[in-house]
Structures are given as C-alpha cells and as structure tokens.
Motif scaffolding. Structure first.
Motif: not given
Length: 267
Positions: A236-239, A201-211, A230-234
């Motif tokens: 974190x990278x998104x803020x 679900x997170x992989x399919x929402x990367x653009x949304x999560x940058x908002x 890996x999801x948790x680290x991703x």
C-alpha cells in the motif's frame, strides 16, 4: 526376485522394456479461447493440476485475461508452469518463470517445449527472496508437481517448524539484483506463490516495485501471518491497492489453507 504384493494365484504382469516405458510420456490437454495447451503428466499430482486449473484459482485466470501481448509476467514459484503456459499461450505475453525445485523445474521446461513457447518463456531453476546467493530448499513433498517447499529456512506455509523430507541445494536472488544486472526486464505483472515466504520476495523487490512499469501483482497471502499483514501494508505504501471483495471471494473456506487468498494488487 519375487513380487510379495501380488495376490496368490494372480497372473504376473506383462513386463515392458525400458524403451517402451520411456515412450509412455503421459500428457493432458486443455483448451481456452481456441488455444490448446499440452502438459506433461507423469504423476497424479501433475494430472490434478491440469484437471483443476479452472477451479483451483479462478481469480488467477481472470487476472491473466487482462494481460496485453506486450506485457511481461514474472512467475515466482512457477511449479510445473500451469499459469506460465496459460499466460504465454493465451495472452501472448513474455514470461520469466522461477522454480527452484529440480523435478518441477524439469517438468516446467518440458511443458514449455510441448507448447512451443521457448521463444516467449524463460525459466530459471532458482528462487526469489530477500538475499542473493547459494541456499537450501527444504522439501515438504517429494512428488512430481509437489509444493509447500521452503527456501532458506525449514518452515512450513504457516512459518512454523518443518521437518523436511529432503534438503536440496538451490540458488536464490533478490529481484532487484536480477533487474540491476540486466538478467530480467522490469515486469508488467508479478505472480508470487511461495507458500509462506511471499514477504521475503517483496522485501527483495522494493526498488523494482517503485517503478511505475509494474502494473499489478497477484500474491498468495495468509492474513494470519504478521509478516504477510506487514507485506500488504508495504505494498500500500508503494502505491498498490486491492479489492476486499476479490480477496474475500478468493479466500479458502475450509481445509489447512483456510483463510489464505490471492490478493490482486493494482496501481
């Protein structure tokens, strides 16, 4: 036809008509902060969900308590709508709920109707993932209000091979695609509970999560899975950050889900 399960000498049960059966419609109600919520309970599992809502995931209710009336919640893996209804009824938020399992989706809509929330809650019989299109739902539990189903792959909540009891056709989408199409707004808060497939679900929402409009996420996470680490680290990278103490308090201490916990991520 004879009833071979009835003890010898026992009186036959009084038959009821189809009309009487349809009129049973068992329900259960709970109240919070002066708000009464009603849930359809046609199975023991559905009734259990009502009876345990305050104890099963108390951190989820605490998280919802911080919502504002103009917020938008996206509930991915809504099941029969326990948290969807709680959030809409007690906090006045708009909810977009996603549940691909047909029986649970029907109960989800019944609960929306029972609580007069159709203007505030929009429910969709589909799953969220890292792809969009037609897929399959591998069902681990055929009970009404059951869970632990998997979209796309026959894997259980530990991402190990699953022998499904039934395979149902379903529709899936990336959240990014739904928002790009204008089908749903950018959510303020996102809840994800899809029994092992949260990382998809997170992989399919990367653009949304940058908002920056997305303020928080609550995700059921299994630290034993490399995909979830890996999801948790991703995130974190998104803020996004989370509180170790909150996760420790939420972690299951025993049983098959030992170690699994709700992570609340905030900007």
């Amino acid at each position: 036809m004879t009833d071979e399960t009835r003890p010898a000498g026992a009186a036959a049960p009084t038959p009821i008509s189809i009309k009487q059966y349809e009129q049973l419609q068992p329900r259960a109600a709970i109240e919070h902060a002066g708000v009464r919520m009603v849930f359809s309970t046609p199975s023991e599992m559905a009734l259990w969900r009502v009876r345990t809502i305050r104890t099963k995931e108390p951190c989820t209710l605490e998280w919802i308590e911080g919502f504002q009336a103009d917020d938008v919640l996206l509930d991915c893996g809504a099941n029969v709508g326990m948290y969807t209804i709680w959030a809409a009824a007690t906090r006045g938020v708009r909810v977009f709920a996603f549940e691909p399992e047909a029986q649970n989706y029907a109960l989800l809509n019944r609960n929306i109707l029972l609580n007069n929330l159709s203007a505030r809650v929009h429910a969709y019989c589909m799953g969220l993932s890292d792809t969009s299109g037609l897929s399959q739902l591998h069902m681990a539990d055929l009970r009404l209000a059951g869970s632990c189903h998997s979209v796309g792959e026959a894997l259980d909540y530990k991402l190990e091979p699953l022998r499904p009891l039934f395979v149902q056709g379903c529709v899936v989408s990336r959240l990014d695609d739904l928002i790009a199409q204008g089908a749903t707004p950018v959510p303020t808060h996102i809840k994800i509970d899809v029994d092992g497939f949260e990382h998809k679900v997170i992989d399919g929402a990367r653009q949304t999560l940058r908002n920056p409009a997305v303020k928080s996420l609550l995700i059921e996470t299994n630290p034993a899975l490399a995909e979830h680490r890996g999801m948790v680290e991703a995130l974190r990278d998104l803020g996004f950050a989370y509180d170790e103490a909150q996760v420790s308090a939420a972690a299951r201490k025993e049983g098959p889900f030992k170690g699994v916990a709700e992570h609340i991520f905030r900007r």
